[in-house]
Design an enzyme around this catalytic site. Structure first.
Site, PDB file in Angstrom:
ATOM      1  N   GLY A  13       0.830  -1.208   0.000  1.00  0.00           N
ATOM      2  CA  GLY A  13       0.000   0.000   0.000  1.00  0.00           C
ATOM      3  C   GLY A  13       0.863   1.256   0.000  1.00  0.00           C
ATOM      4  N   GLY A 124       5.798  -7.486   3.793  1.00  0.00           N
ATOM      5  CA  GLY A 124       5.789  -8.369   2.629  1.00  0.00           C
ATOM      6  C   GLY A 124       6.980  -8.078   1.726  1.00  0.00           C
ATOM      7  N   ASP A 147       0.753   2.214   8.914  1.00  0.00           N
ATOM      8  CA  ASP A 147       0.323   1.461  10.101  1.00  0.00           C
ATOM      9  C   ASP A 147       1.343   1.497  11.248  1.00  0.00           C
ATOM     10  OD1 ASP A 147      -1.741   0.736   8.410  1.00  0.00           O
ATOM     11  OD2 ASP A 147      -0.902  -1.234   7.942  1.00  0.00           O
ATOM     12  N   ARG A 182     -24.824  13.623  19.189  1.00  0.00           N
ATOM     13  CA  ARG A 182     -24.690  12.271  18.630  1.00  0.00           C
ATOM     14  C   ARG A 182     -23.428  11.575  19.130  1.00  0.00           C
ATOM     15  NH1 ARG A 182     -25.705  14.275  12.464  1.00  0.00           N
ATOM     16  NH2 ARG A 182     -27.914  13.770  12.333  1.00  0.00           N
ATOM     17  N   ARG A 191      -4.365  -2.112  10.181  1.00  0.00           N
ATOM     18  CA  ARG A 191      -4.294  -3.581  10.206  1.00  0.00           C
ATOM     19  C   ARG A 191      -4.343  -4.099  11.647  1.00  0.00           C
ATOM     20  NH1 ARG A 191      -4.478  -5.654   5.609  1.00  0.00           N
ATOM     21  NH2 ARG A 191      -4.012  -7.746   6.310  1.00  0.00           N
ATOM     22  N   GLU A 242      -9.290  -0.481  12.624  1.00  0.00           N
ATOM     23  CA  GLU A 242      -9.977  -1.498  11.800  1.00  0.00           C
ATOM     24  C   GLU A 242      -9.757  -2.913  12.337  1.00  0.00           C
ATOM     25  OE1 GLU A 242      -8.438  -1.416   7.779  1.00  0.00           O
ATOM     26  OE2 GLU A 242      -6.384  -1.777   8.439  1.00  0.00           O
ATOM     27  N   ARG A 284     -23.489   7.657  14.475  1.00  0.00           N
ATOM     28  CA  ARG A 284     -23.078   7.680  13.062  1.00  0.00           C
ATOM     29  C   ARG A 284     -21.654   7.152  12.916  1.00  0.00           C
ATOM     30  NH1 ARG A 284     -26.299  11.183   9.937  1.00  0.00           N
ATOM     31  NH2 ARG A 284     -28.384  10.979  10.804  1.00  0.00           N
ATOM     32  N   LEU A 291      -8.352   7.674   2.764  1.00  0.00           N
ATOM     33  CA  LEU A 291      -7.996   9.093   2.924  1.00  0.00           C
ATOM     34  C   LEU A 291      -6.706   9.217   3.738  1.00  0.00           C
ATOM     35  CD1 LEU A 291     -11.515  10.557   3.748  1.00  0.00           C
ATOM     36  CD2 LEU A 291     -10.117  11.130   1.766  1.00  0.00           C
ATOM     37  N   ARG A 293      -4.131   7.430   3.525  1.00  0.00           N
ATOM     38  CA  ARG A 293      -2.932   7.099   2.732  1.00  0.00           C
ATOM     39  C   ARG A 293      -2.592   8.183   1.714  1.00  0.00           C
ATOM     40  NH1 ARG A 293      -3.636   1.032   1.675  1.00  0.00           N
ATOM     41  NH2 ARG A 293      -3.383   1.593  -0.500  1.00  0.00           N
TER      42      ARG A 293
HETATM   43  O1  F6P Z   1      -1.029  -1.413   5.309  1.00  0.00           O
HETATM   44  C1  F6P Z   1      -1.585  -0.204   4.934  1.00  0.00           C
HETATM   45  C2  F6P Z   1      -3.071  -0.322   4.787  1.00  0.00           C
HETATM   46  O2  F6P Z   1      -3.563   0.938   4.446  1.00  0.00           O
HETATM   47  C3  F6P Z   1      -3.800  -0.914   6.014  1.00  0.00           C
HETATM   48  O3  F6P Z   1      -3.950   0.020   7.035  1.00  0.00           O
HETATM   49  C4  F6P Z   1      -5.066  -1.410   5.388  1.00  0.00           C
HETATM   50  O4  F6P Z   1      -5.649  -2.477   6.098  1.00  0.00           O
HETATM   51  C5  F6P Z   1      -4.609  -1.881   4.049  1.00  0.00           C
HETATM   52  O5  F6P Z   1      -3.410  -1.214   3.737  1.00  0.00           O
HETATM   53  C6  F6P Z   1      -5.622  -1.625   2.949  1.00  0.00           C
HETATM   54  O6  F6P Z   1      -5.144  -2.142   1.781  1.00  0.00           O
HETATM   55  P1  F6P Z   1      -5.878  -1.948   0.375  1.00  0.00           P
HETATM   56  O7  F6P Z   1      -5.423  -0.628  -0.176  1.00  0.00           O
HETATM   57  O8  F6P Z   1      -5.402  -3.078  -0.423  1.00  0.00           O
HETATM   58  O9  F6P Z   1      -7.344  -1.941   0.627  1.00  0.00           O
END
Ligand code: F6P
Length: 366
Positions: A13, A124, A147, A182, A191, A242, A284, A291, A293
């Protein structure tokens, strides 16, 4: 062996700061009299020749890296498909077979006169780089990910930019949550590590922060919302990583494609419904997702990226290989791949940031 030509690639990513690493590595290589090339889209520029009719390996010159330090993304492109260690190849019956294409890449490096590689990527990418090193090809790695979960460096570039943006979003959500009485649940990437949620949540003064390292009880989060309501604070902000998971459940995974890491998602969705049901308050969900990244790297990330890029080339010039550059006590150091690859750096549960959050009254649902 004296180096005359190096290749650079970016894998996994994207993260703010990739272009700054590229520019720094290219300048550092060129001023040593080396030639420099970039491989497009991870290793796909070599592994998928049909998709790159004008060559998947491009020359990198002063001109090609001009004015890119502050730009998000990567001029080389990236991918999280096409890992050469398990490259998915479609069979005639429609199934996929994963094959190792490392030797093919090494043959191409040899044919192109490439003497060494700077591999810019996450865990990776480091595993792939290690496979080259094991076959005698020199590689230095540069740790990248928003991350912040790579072992061997106290911080990765991209993290500060992601946290700064997430904090700004949480600030903005405060005023609208308060106006409407709210609950707003903000899901952030990360991750299996809670770094982004923790840093942005504390800086953005969230009321609850849920991270994978501390499984949460939904009742405790709901109790926090109700307790605030009773004190006249009729809104709450819950920041959710997440990868967050309940005490009696697992991280929410929404899918996995062949040759790719599993996709996380749905953590915020799960919580927003439960909180609304348990508290009766309108709730909500905002998922910040990609966003985090995008956009320009912060000053911290630019400087770190420039330092990492130059350090990677210096390390190659010093004859090093099979190492990743990283930051330790704010200084650049090199760590062997086999000490970092395959390990994840989560938030230590005794982190002083967690203790600070608890002293500030923020709940982790534990
Ligand atoms: O490792 C960076 C990351 O943005 C994680 O935070 C996220 O789970 C993952 O990549 C999302 O990857 P993709 O762009 O393949 O959806």
């Amino acid at each position: 062996m004296a180096i005359r030509k190096i290749a650079l690639n970016t894998g996994g990513g994207d993260a703010p700061g990739l272009n700054a690493v590229i520019r720094s590595a290219v300048h550092s290589a060129l001023h040593r009299g080396w030639e420099c090339v970039g491989i497009r889209d991870g290793y796909n520029g070599i592994l998928e020749p049909d998709e790159y009719p004008h060559n998947g390996i491009i020359p990198l010159t002063h001109q090609s890296v001009r004015g890119i330090t502050h730009l998000g993304g990567t001029i080389l492109g990236t991918t999280n498909r096409g890992n050469p260690l398990n490259f998915p190849v479609r069979q005639s019956d429609g199934t996929y077979l994963e094959i190792n294409r490392v030797d093919e890449l090494l043959t191409r490096f040899h044919d192109e006169g490439i003497d060494a590689l700077v591999a810019i990527g996450g865990d990776g990418s480091l595993k792939i780089a290690n496979a080259f090193v094991e076959k005698g090809f020199p590689v230095v790695g540069v740790p990248k990910t928003i991350d912040n979960d790579i072992f061997g460096t106290e911080v990765t570039f991209g993290f500060d930019s992601a946290v700064s943006f997430a904090t700004e979003c949480i600030d903005r959500l405060h005023s609208t949550a308060e106006s409407h009485h709210r609950v707003i649940v903000v899901e952030v990437m990360g991750r299996y590590a809670g770094w982004i949620a923790l840093h942005a949540g504390v800086a953005g003064t969230a009321d609850a922060i849920l991270i994978p390292e501390i499984p949460y009880s939904i009742d405790k989060i709901a109790a926090k919302v109700i307790e605030r309501d009773e004190r006249g604070r009729h809104f709450s902000i819950i920041v959710v990583a997440e990868g967050a998971k309940p005490v009696d459940g697992e991280t929410s995974i929404i899918g996995k494609s062949i040759g790719q890491a599993e996709r996380l998602g749905g953590a915020g969705e799960r919580i927003v419904h439960q909180i609304e049901a348990l508290t009766g308050k309108e709730s909500r969900l905002v998922v910040l997702g990609h966003l985090l990244r995008g956009g320009a790297p912060t000053t911290f990330d630019r400087l770190l990226s420039l330092r990492f890029g130059a350090a990677a080339v210096r390390s190659l010039a010093d004859g090093m290989s099979g190492v990743m550059v990283g930051l330790e006590a704010s200084q650049i150091h090199c760590v062997p791949f086999n000490e970092v690859a395959g390990k994840m750096r989560g938030v230590p549960t005794n982190s002083d940031i967690i203790l600070t959050a608890k002293d500030l009254g923020i709940t982790f649902g534990d």
